[in-house]
Design an enzyme around this catalytic site. Structure first.
Site, PDB file in Angstrom:
ATOM      1  CG  ASP A 252      92.917 -43.874 -33.371  1.00 35.10           C
ATOM      2  OD1 ASP A 252      91.988 -43.129 -33.016  1.00 35.10           O
ATOM      3  OD2 ASP A 252      93.000 -45.074 -33.044  1.00 35.10           O
TER       4      ASP A 252
ATOM      5  CG  ASP B 235     101.707 -45.600 -27.357  1.00 38.21           C
ATOM      6  OD1 ASP B 235     100.965 -44.942 -26.592  1.00 38.21           O
ATOM      7  OD2 ASP B 235     102.408 -46.558 -26.977  1.00 38.21           O
ATOM      8  CB  VAL B 236      98.913 -40.268 -26.740  1.00 42.53           C
ATOM      9  CG1 VAL B 236      98.175 -39.880 -28.001  1.00 42.53           C
ATOM     10  CG2 VAL B 236      98.072 -41.140 -25.816  1.00 42.53           C
TER      11      VAL B 236
ATOM     12  CB  SER C  70      85.709 -37.267 -18.031  1.00 46.89           C
ATOM     13  OG  SER C  70      84.546 -37.986 -17.635  1.00 46.89           O
TER      14      SER C  70
ATOM     15  CE1 TYR D  19      88.039 -42.148 -19.183  1.00 47.04           C
ATOM     16  CE2 TYR D  19      86.447 -41.172 -17.678  1.00 47.04           C
ATOM     17  CZ  TYR D  19      86.958 -41.322 -18.953  1.00 47.04           C
ATOM     18  OH  TYR D  19      86.373 -40.635 -19.995  1.00 47.04           O
TER      19      TYR D  19
ATOM     20  CE  LYS E   2      89.118 -38.549 -19.762  1.00 53.21           C
ATOM     21  NZ  LYS E   2      89.705 -38.058 -21.030  1.00 53.21           N
TER      22      LYS E   2
END
Length: 247
Positions: free
Chosen positions: A38, A63-64, A142, A155, A159
Site C-alpha cells: 500500500d 506503488d503498483v 468491477s 475507471y 476494469k
C-alpha cells in the site's frame, strides 16, 4: 476441520484498507500469512498490527505502477515466508469526471494504477508460481468494466482491461498449474463509496435486485474461494459479486 489456507502465503495490493484489508483478515483467519502492499504507511502499520504483527503479516510501501516496487513486494513475501501461493491485485483509485472535464493525467493515472498495476502483479507473481507449479492470482475488476458508468471512462476502461488481462494470462499459465481469475464487485460499502452524494448512492441502490449494498467481507469470501482448491477447475473467470445488479 483445518483452516483452508494453512501454510499459504498471500500478497495483497491495496491491502491496508477497504476490500484489500477485508481479504487480508479473511486469509489470516484461514491460516495464511500475508504481505500487504500500500502507499499509505500509517494505514499499513495499523493493518499489520490488527492482523497480528510480523509473524503473520508484513506491510510494504508499494506503488503498483512501478514494476520494481511490485517485485520488491513479492520478494518480501518469498524471503520472509518462503513462498507465494496467492496474489491479489486489488490496488485502485478513482478520478471520476466526464470526458469533457477529465484531464489526460487523470485518465493515465487510473489506467496505470488499475491495469498496469494488475499486469505488474500478475507478471511478477507468475514468475514465482510457475516455478512452484501452483498458485492462484486474483485480479479486482468491477461491474463498471462490464457496463460502463458515466464519469468513469478511465475507471471503466481499466476494469474492462483487467478482464482481458485475466483471460489472456489464464491461458498462458494454465498448463503451469497457475490459475488466474477476477472478481467484479458491484456497490460495496467502503469509505470510498460512502463518500458519494446521497442521490448517487440511492440511484445505485435502486439498480440492485437484492436491495442492499455489499460488504467488503462478502468480496473476501469470494477471494477465499478463488484462493483455495475449492475453485481448482476455475481459471479465466470473472465472478460478479453485485447482488444481481446489471445481470
Amino acid at each position: 476441520m483445518s483452516a483452508r489456507l494453512d501454510g499459504k502465503v498471500a500478497v495483497i495490493t491495496g491491502g491496508a484498507q477497504g476490500i484489500g484489508l477485508a481479504i487480508a483478515r479473511r486469509f489470516v483467519d484461514e491460516g495464511a500469512r500475508v504481505v500487504l502492499g500500500d502507499l499509505n504507511t500509517a494505514a499499513l502499520e495499523a493493518a499489520v498490527a490488527e492482523l497480528g504483527g510480523g509473524d503473520v503479516a508484513l506491510g510494504v510501501q508499494c506503488d503498483v505502477t512501478s514494476s520494481s516496487d511490485v517485485d520488491g513486494l513479492i520478494d518480501t513475501a518469498v524471503v520472509a515466508f518462503g513462498s507465494l501461493d496467492v496474489m491479489v491485485n486489488n490496488a485502485g483509485i478513482t478520478r471520476d469526471a466526464t470526458m469533457r472535464k477529465m484531464t489526460e493525467e487523470e485518465f493515465d493515472l487510473v489506467i496505470d494504477v488499475h491495469l498496469k498495476g494488475a499486469w505488474n502483479g500478475t507478471r511478477a507473481a507468475a514468475a514465482i508460481m510457475r516455478e512452484q507449479g501452483s498458485g492462484a492470482i486474483i485480479n479486482m475488476s468491477s461491474i463498471s468494466g462490464k457496463v460502463g458508468f458515466i464519469g468513469q471512462t478511465n475507471y471503466s476502461a481499466a476494469k474492462a482491461g483487467i478482464v482481458g488481462l485475466t483471460k489472456a494470462a489464464a491461458k498462458e499459465l494454465a498448463h503451469l498449474g497457475v490459475r488466474v481469475n477476477a472478481i467484479a464487485p458491484g456497490l460495496i460499502r467502503t469509505a470510498m463509496t460512502e463518500a458519494m452524494p446521497e442521490r448517487i448512492w440511492e440511484s445505485k441502490m435502486a439498480e440492485i435486485p437484492m436491495g442492499r449494498a455489499g460488504e467488503p467481507s462478502e468480496i473476501a469470501s469470494v477471494a477465499l474461494f478463488l484462493a483455495t482448491p475449492e475453485s481448482s477447475y476455475l481459471t479465466g473467470c470473472v465472478l460478479e459479486v453485485t447482488g444481481g445488479r446489471h445481470i
